[in-house]
Design an enzyme around this catalytic site. Sequence first.
Site, PDB file in Angstrom:
ATOM      1  N   GLU A   1      12.221  -2.044  11.036  1.00  0.00           N
ATOM      2  CA  GLU A   1      11.688  -0.832  10.409  1.00  0.00           C
ATOM      3  C   GLU A   1      10.612  -0.213  11.293  1.00  0.00           C
ATOM      4  OE1 GLU A   1      10.825  -1.197   5.873  1.00  0.00           O
ATOM      5  OE2 GLU A   1      10.237  -3.069   6.798  1.00  0.00           O
TER       6      GLU A   1
ATOM      7  N   TRP B   1       0.812  -1.230   0.000  1.00  0.00           N
ATOM      8  CA  TRP B   1       0.000   0.000   0.000  1.00  0.00           C
ATOM      9  C   TRP B   1       0.842   1.275   0.000  1.00  0.00           C
ATOM     10  CZ3 TRP B   1       1.951   2.409   4.112  1.00  0.00           C
ATOM     11  CH2 TRP B   1       2.482   1.600   5.135  1.00  0.00           C
TER      12      TRP B   1
ATOM     13  N   GLU C   1      11.047  -7.686  -3.411  1.00  0.00           N
ATOM     14  CA  GLU C   1      11.508  -6.396  -2.870  1.00  0.00           C
ATOM     15  C   GLU C   1      10.934  -6.312  -1.467  1.00  0.00           C
ATOM     16  OE1 GLU C   1      13.479  -4.238  -4.279  1.00  0.00           O
ATOM     17  OE2 GLU C   1      13.532  -5.168  -6.254  1.00  0.00           O
TER      18      GLU C   1
ATOM     19  N   CYS D   1      10.350   1.690   2.112  1.00  0.00           N
ATOM     20  CA  CYS D   1      11.335   0.662   2.443  1.00  0.00           C
ATOM     21  C   CYS D   1      12.748   1.235   2.386  1.00  0.00           C
ATOM     22  CB  CYS D   1      11.191  -0.524   1.503  1.00  0.00           C
ATOM     23  SG  CYS D   1      11.049  -0.022  -0.204  1.00  0.00           S
TER      24      CYS D   1
ATOM     25  N   LYS E   1      -2.294  -8.442  -7.923  1.00  0.00           N
ATOM     26  CA  LYS E   1      -3.055  -8.540  -6.664  1.00  0.00           C
ATOM     27  C   LYS E   1      -2.647  -7.323  -5.848  1.00  0.00           C
ATOM     28  CE  LYS E   1      -3.075  -9.356  -2.744  1.00  0.00           C
ATOM     29  NZ  LYS E   1      -3.397  -8.343  -1.715  1.00  0.00           N
TER      30      LYS E   1
HETATM   31  P1  NAD Z   1       2.634  -7.144   3.684  1.00  0.00           P
HETATM   32  O1  NAD Z   1       3.820  -7.885   3.254  1.00  0.00           O
HETATM   33  O2  NAD Z   1       1.790  -7.704   4.774  1.00  0.00           O
HETATM   34  O3  NAD Z   1       1.660  -6.864   2.431  1.00  0.00           O
HETATM   35  C1  NAD Z   1       2.134  -6.625   1.119  1.00  0.00           C
HETATM   36  C2  NAD Z   1       1.231  -7.374   0.148  1.00  0.00           C
HETATM   37  O4  NAD Z   1       1.251  -8.761   0.455  1.00  0.00           O
HETATM   38  C3  NAD Z   1      -0.234  -6.961   0.194  1.00  0.00           C
HETATM   39  O5  NAD Z   1      -0.761  -6.983  -1.105  1.00  0.00           O
HETATM   40  C4  NAD Z   1      -0.867  -8.037   1.043  1.00  0.00           C
HETATM   41  O6  NAD Z   1      -2.232  -8.223   0.749  1.00  0.00           O
HETATM   42  C5  NAD Z   1      -0.071  -9.259   0.637  1.00  0.00           C
HETATM   43  N1  NAD Z   1      -0.036 -10.325   1.648  1.00  0.00           N
HETATM   44  C6  NAD Z   1      -0.073 -10.205   2.992  1.00  0.00           C
HETATM   45  N2  NAD Z   1      -0.011 -11.421   3.575  1.00  0.00           N
HETATM   46  C7  NAD Z   1       0.072 -12.327   2.570  1.00  0.00           C
HETATM   47  C8  NAD Z   1       0.168 -13.751   2.536  1.00  0.00           C
HETATM   48  N3  NAD Z   1       0.195 -14.478   3.647  1.00  0.00           N
HETATM   49  N4  NAD Z   1       0.239 -14.336   1.329  1.00  0.00           N
HETATM   50  C9  NAD Z   1       0.222 -13.625   0.197  1.00  0.00           C
HETATM   51  N5  NAD Z   1       0.131 -12.273   0.170  1.00  0.00           N
HETATM   52  C10 NAD Z   1       0.068 -11.637   1.339  1.00  0.00           C
HETATM   53  O7  NAD Z   1       3.088  -5.730   4.096  1.00  0.00           O
HETATM   54  P2  NAD Z   1       2.178  -4.613   4.765  1.00  0.00           P
HETATM   55  O8  NAD Z   1       1.023  -5.141   5.533  1.00  0.00           O
HETATM   56  O9  NAD Z   1       1.854  -3.694   3.661  1.00  0.00           O
HETATM   57  O10 NAD Z   1       3.209  -3.994   5.806  1.00  0.00           O
HETATM   58  C11 NAD Z   1       3.829  -4.808   6.786  1.00  0.00           C
HETATM   59  C12 NAD Z   1       5.300  -4.488   6.836  1.00  0.00           C
HETATM   60  O11 NAD Z   1       5.899  -4.725   5.538  1.00  0.00           O
HETATM   61  C13 NAD Z   1       5.585  -3.048   7.118  1.00  0.00           C
HETATM   62  O12 NAD Z   1       5.581  -2.764   8.490  1.00  0.00           O
HETATM   63  C14 NAD Z   1       6.964  -2.917   6.512  1.00  0.00           C
HETATM   64  O13 NAD Z   1       7.900  -3.408   7.427  1.00  0.00           O
HETATM   65  C15 NAD Z   1       6.943  -3.806   5.315  1.00  0.00           C
HETATM   66  N6  NAD Z   1       6.688  -3.127   4.039  1.00  0.00           N
HETATM   67  C16 NAD Z   1       7.706  -3.024   3.134  1.00  0.00           C
HETATM   68  C17 NAD Z   1       7.467  -2.407   1.922  1.00  0.00           C
HETATM   69  C18 NAD Z   1       8.525  -2.270   0.858  1.00  0.00           C
HETATM   70  O14 NAD Z   1       8.325  -1.497  -0.066  1.00  0.00           O
HETATM   71  N7  NAD Z   1       9.627  -2.999   0.913  1.00  0.00           N
HETATM   72  C19 NAD Z   1       6.205  -1.895   1.646  1.00  0.00           C
HETATM   73  C20 NAD Z   1       5.189  -2.035   2.584  1.00  0.00           C
HETATM   74  C21 NAD Z   1       5.456  -2.662   3.761  1.00  0.00           C
END
Ligand code: NAD
Length: 478
Positions: A381, A150, A250, A284, A174
């Site tokens: 983070e 997001w 990433e 990130c 997705k």
């Molecule tokens: P997340 O990894 O939970 O979500 C990212 C994507 O993965 C979303 O589309 C989500 O729906 C999907 N997802 C979540 N759980 C999944 C699963 N079990 N199987 C398949 N897909 C799944 O990240 P978040 O909720 O957006 O944030 C959590 C942490 O991730 C943050 O606190 C931060 O540390 C990190 N983050 C990193 C980046 C980056 O650009 N590297 C971006 C956002 C968040």
Amino acid sequence: MDFPTQLFIDGEWVDAESGGTFDVTDPATGEVVAAVADAGAVDVRRMIDGAAAAQEAWGALPALERAAIMKRAVGLFEERIHDLATLLTREQGKPLEQSIGELRYGIGFIDWFAEEARRVYGMTIPATTTSKRILALKQPLGVTACITPWNFPSLQILRKLGAALAAGCTMIVKPPEQTPLSALEIARVFSDAGLPAGVLQVAPSLDPVPVSQTFMEDARVRMISFTGSTEVGKILMRGAADTVKKVSLELGGHAPFIVFPDADMDHVVREAMSTKLRNMGQTCVSANRLFIHEDVAEEFTRRLTEEFQQLTVGHGLDEASDVGPLIEEAALEKVERHVEDAIAKGGKVLVGGHRAAAGNAFFEPTIIIGADESMQLAQEETFGPVAPIFTFADEDEVVRRANDSDYGLAAYFFTADLNRAIRVAERLDYGTVGVNDASISAVQAPFGGVKESGIGREGGPLGIEEYLEVKYVSVAGL
Ligand code: NAD
């Protein structure tokens, strides 16, 4: 404002097979912006069928014809940028000017990869006999899927999609449950630009697990490109093993921002402000650990504090706002936890430290001095507008401390010493290093991480390689 809220399957806008929807809210106010169709496994299987049916013709289309569609999409994005940015701010929260910046950067990937499509060169390799020829062809991987976060609802999709389309791959997106509207707008732009049905499919879903399992189980999906947390990246990497899919990951970062005593302090403060506060610190590549040499720590801290005190926190659509809301309550709670833990371990808050009064999910831009490695914010983070200041005495020490992390995405350091610039850049265990530069975003550069920050590179010539397979062709009997 009119925007799509249904699934995008085979070029059509359709409801989920279950009829289900989920709400998307404005993080600044909690107000519901839209109810969006909630894709399940059945919908995703239809998308994979459609993408597989479209794959051969899309991959076989001459690169210049694929590029022409991408270029038309670039034109439409530019025409619609103000509306797209407004929607992005409503679902994600960042100040409007930053949403426009995110879109410009994302559109830049479509534009750049459209041009790169014509430079997918193979090789001819001298054979050991005169009767043979050896060719190495580069061909599209096939059907690909991406799962995105997001924090940059448009950019994270556009940079994957640009490379995939240019390489001749189809893609199923997705998007994150918090910000699916920007993804659906991207589909509308490409559809209006003439992208053939099935080449791009979009599956918003409240529950990512059945969607991702459907990708994983289907051998036709040849690659999962993911941006998000390291924790989920590991789950996907394991899941991809069953059908031996390629993964591009990433993941999280924990960027050190190192200031040596000979650095240009005006420039350092400007760069610290932008890398720390862009997207409210929810990037990130955000500077998470500010390592300041003890000779200049007082000056840096004073100047950063003055800048932080000038900031206006408020709704992203209010022109006066420099800093918007965090994405949701859980994000605020994590930031609060990190600040409280730092205080308990001897850190001192110079500015901020609390939820801001502006509304639903705002946190005050915060500076903490006296940070050390025992604190949670030194280990993971924060993903919020918190600048913890660590001090150091010498180069070896700071390189060791900066590298002491499971993450290895981006690192920044500032110095006027050329020898040190090269030495430290080589020693930092990170996929992306900024020397006197914390503004590292560039469409033509190979962005990515090492260690638990990921696998693969996005952007530039290496970015398109992720979506290409090499086929060795041996021709005998000449
Ligand atoms: P997340 O990894 O939970 O979500 C990212 C994507 O993965 C979303 O589309 C989500 O729906 C999907 N997802 C979540 N759980 C999944 C699963 N079990 N199987 C398949 N897909 C799944 O990240 P978040 O909720 O957006 O944030 C959590 C942490 O991730 C943050 O606190 C931060 O540390 C990190 N983050 C990193 C980046 C980056 O650009 N590297 C971006 C956002 C968040």
